[in-house]
Design an enzyme around this catalytic site. Structure first.
Site, PDB file in Angstrom:
ATOM      1  N   TYR A  66      10.707  -2.252  -9.098  1.00 14.90           N
ATOM      2  CA  TYR A  66       9.632  -2.802  -8.640  1.00 14.90           C
ATOM      3  C   TYR A  66       9.735  -4.343  -8.714  1.00 14.90           C
ATOM      4  O   TYR A  66       8.835  -4.897  -7.600  1.00 14.90           O
ATOM      5  CB  TYR A  66       8.390  -2.255  -9.245  1.00 14.90           C
ATOM      6  CG  TYR A  66       8.003  -0.803  -8.804  1.00 14.90           C
ATOM      7  CD1 TYR A  66       7.250  -0.702  -7.424  1.00 14.90           C
ATOM      8  CD2 TYR A  66       8.465   0.264  -9.409  1.00 14.90           C
ATOM      9  CE1 TYR A  66       7.155   0.547  -7.057  1.00 14.90           C
ATOM     10  CE2 TYR A  66       8.252   1.801  -8.618  1.00 14.90           C
ATOM     11  CZ  TYR A  66       7.558   1.749  -7.505  1.00 14.90           C
ATOM     12  OH  TYR A  66       7.445   2.868  -7.195  1.00 14.90           O
ATOM     13  N   GLN A 101      -1.931   2.833   3.872  1.00 11.90           N
ATOM     14  CA  GLN A 101      -0.952   3.362   3.055  1.00 11.90           C
ATOM     15  C   GLN A 101       0.124   2.403   2.480  1.00 11.90           C
ATOM     16  O   GLN A 101       0.779   2.931   1.537  1.00 11.90           O
ATOM     17  CB  GLN A 101      -0.053   4.456   3.617  1.00 11.90           C
ATOM     18  CG  GLN A 101      -1.124   5.743   3.968  1.00 11.90           C
ATOM     19  CD  GLN A 101      -0.237   6.572   5.267  1.00 11.90           C
ATOM     20  OE1 GLN A 101      -0.137   6.039   6.239  1.00 11.90           O
ATOM     21  NE2 GLN A 101      -0.278   7.710   4.690  1.00 11.90           N
ATOM     22  N   VAL A 103       1.540  -0.938   0.407  1.00 13.41           N
ATOM     23  CA  VAL A 103       1.115  -1.372  -1.086  1.00 13.41           C
ATOM     24  C   VAL A 103       1.659  -3.120  -1.055  1.00 13.41           C
ATOM     25  O   VAL A 103       1.798  -3.509  -2.181  1.00 13.41           O
ATOM     26  CB  VAL A 103       2.209  -0.568  -2.197  1.00 13.41           C
ATOM     27  CG1 VAL A 103       1.615   0.624  -2.361  1.00 13.41           C
ATOM     28  CG2 VAL A 103       3.538  -0.735  -1.997  1.00 13.41           C
ATOM     29  N   HIS A 119      -2.359   3.654  -1.798  1.00 14.63           N
ATOM     30  CA  HIS A 119      -1.354   4.021  -2.508  1.00 14.63           C
ATOM     31  C   HIS A 119      -1.009   2.521  -3.591  1.00 14.63           C
ATOM     32  O   HIS A 119      -0.183   2.698  -4.263  1.00 14.63           O
ATOM     33  CB  HIS A 119      -0.077   4.196  -1.858  1.00 14.63           C
ATOM     34  CG  HIS A 119      -0.068   5.419  -0.988  1.00 14.63           C
ATOM     35  ND1 HIS A 119       0.843   5.618   0.036  1.00 14.63           N
ATOM     36  CD2 HIS A 119      -0.984   6.314  -0.878  1.00 14.63           C
ATOM     37  CE1 HIS A 119       0.537   6.862   0.626  1.00 14.63           C
ATOM     38  NE2 HIS A 119      -0.595   7.289   0.131  1.00 14.63           N
ATOM     39  N   SER A 189       3.359   7.711  10.021  1.00 12.90           N
ATOM     40  CA  SER A 189       4.184   9.101  10.618  1.00 12.90           C
ATOM     41  C   SER A 189       3.197  10.241  10.844  1.00 12.90           C
ATOM     42  O   SER A 189       3.456  11.465  11.356  1.00 12.90           O
ATOM     43  CB  SER A 189       5.396   9.444   9.673  1.00 12.90           C
ATOM     44  OG  SER A 189       4.771   9.680   8.397  1.00 12.90           O
ATOM     45  N   ASN A 213       1.989   4.019  17.965  1.00  9.35           N
ATOM     46  CA  ASN A 213       3.320   4.325  17.056  1.00  9.35           C
ATOM     47  C   ASN A 213       4.397   4.439  18.150  1.00  9.35           C
ATOM     48  O   ASN A 213       4.180   4.948  19.284  1.00  9.35           O
ATOM     49  CB  ASN A 213       3.114   5.600  16.368  1.00  9.35           C
ATOM     50  CG  ASN A 213       4.119   5.717  15.233  1.00  9.35           C
ATOM     51  OD1 ASN A 213       5.435   5.502  15.579  1.00  9.35           O
ATOM     52  ND2 ASN A 213       3.697   6.033  13.861  1.00  9.35           N
ATOM     53  N   ASP A 215       7.103   6.191  18.279  1.00  6.17           N
ATOM     54  CA  ASP A 215       7.521   7.431  18.249  1.00  6.17           C
ATOM     55  C   ASP A 215       6.453   8.294  18.275  1.00  6.17           C
ATOM     56  O   ASP A 215       5.506   8.061  17.733  1.00  6.17           O
ATOM     57  CB  ASP A 215       8.434   7.822  17.196  1.00  6.17           C
ATOM     58  CG  ASP A 215       9.695   6.790  17.258  1.00  6.17           C
ATOM     59  OD1 ASP A 215      10.294   6.464  18.656  1.00  6.17           O
ATOM     60  OD2 ASP A 215      10.079   6.234  16.361  1.00  6.17           O
ATOM     61  N   ALA A 231       3.185  -1.786  16.181  1.00  6.23           N
ATOM     62  CA  ALA A 231       1.777  -1.798  15.871  1.00  6.23           C
ATOM     63  C   ALA A 231       1.176  -3.175  16.416  1.00  6.23           C
ATOM     64  O   ALA A 231      -0.069  -2.887  17.140  1.00  6.23           O
ATOM     65  CB  ALA A 231       1.564  -1.825  14.274  1.00  6.23           C
TER      66      ALA A 231
END
Length: 240
Positions: A66, A101, A103, A119, A189, A213, A215, A231
């Protein structure tokens, strides 16, 4: 729905909820969790680096991982996608809500304030005894595992495999998506729940739900409109 209709819906909406994922940070050069597992780290499973059992077994190794990601994040800068969402917040005011989502803290650095980080955040750590959150020291001064001002060991302030999302952050996000007129699902996703379920909650309440997105995702067939763009490019088109 076409692009012009999506633009019009977003422009007139008084309540807008946004969910962002790794796709928006990729443009700032931040790899996804699994993409960051290169070199020495490639031999580990994600659960070996980001779970309560892994931390209990070897906190020094987990912190080494981390600390490396912390340095990567600090070297990155918010991109146009982050800035466009901060501008949309200024336009919509109290009717705007952003759940991420990611961090990496880039939304906050770009100026977003009505924000929850589902998250957690790599720039901070949590006192293992009191639960208090403190910013990490600068990378050149960071000693791992770090110690809080209370003198207790701290763990990374992120949600690990096997842990629940913070209740207050998730509840705020659910309320925002439950009551929004337009929801934007950007760079995610759509497979990580419960965050991915926010789009479906908004759809169930009659909101216009727009995906950005490059995809197609599992959510694509269920949503109102999808832009096959990165994005920043998709947000620029939508906010033109």
């Amino acid at each position: 729905m076409n692009l012009a209709e999506a633009r019009a819906a977003l422009k007139t909406a008084k309540r807008v909820a946004v969910l962002t994922g790794a796709g928006i940070s990729a443009e700032s050069g931040i790899p996804t969790f699994r993409d960051a597992q290169t070199g020495h780290w490639a031999r580990f499973r994600p659960e070996d680096l980001a779970s309560p059992p892994a931390y209990a077994r070897d906190p020094e190794m987990v912190w080494e991982w981390y600390a490396g990601r912390y340095r990567e994040v600090l070297n990155a800068q918010p991109n146009e996608g982050h800035r466009l969402l901060a501008g949309l917040e200024r336009e919509k005011g109290e009717g705007f809500f952003l759940a991420t989502q990611n961090v990496d803290g880039l939304h906050a650095r770009a100026g977003s304030k009505r924000l929850v980080e589902l998250h957690g955040n790599l720039l901070s750590a949590r006192d293992e005894k009191t639960g208090e959150i403190f910013p990490l020291a600068a990378p050149n001064a960071l000693q791992t595992p770090p110690t809080s001002p209370n003198g207790n060991r701290m763990r990374p302030n992120v949600v690990w495999f096997g842990e629940f999302l913070p209740e207050d952050a998730l509840e705020a996000a659910q309320n925002a998506f439950h009551t929004c007129e337009v929801a934007l699902i950007v760079g995610t996703s759509g497979v990580v729940y419960p965050a991915a379920g926010l789009a479906l909650e908004a759809m169930a309440e009659g909101a216009v739900v727009i995906e950005i997105n490059p995809d197609a995702t599992e959510l694509t067939p269920l949503l109102t409109f999808s832009l096959r763009e990165k994005a920043s490019a998709g947000l620029a088109q939508l906010l033109a």
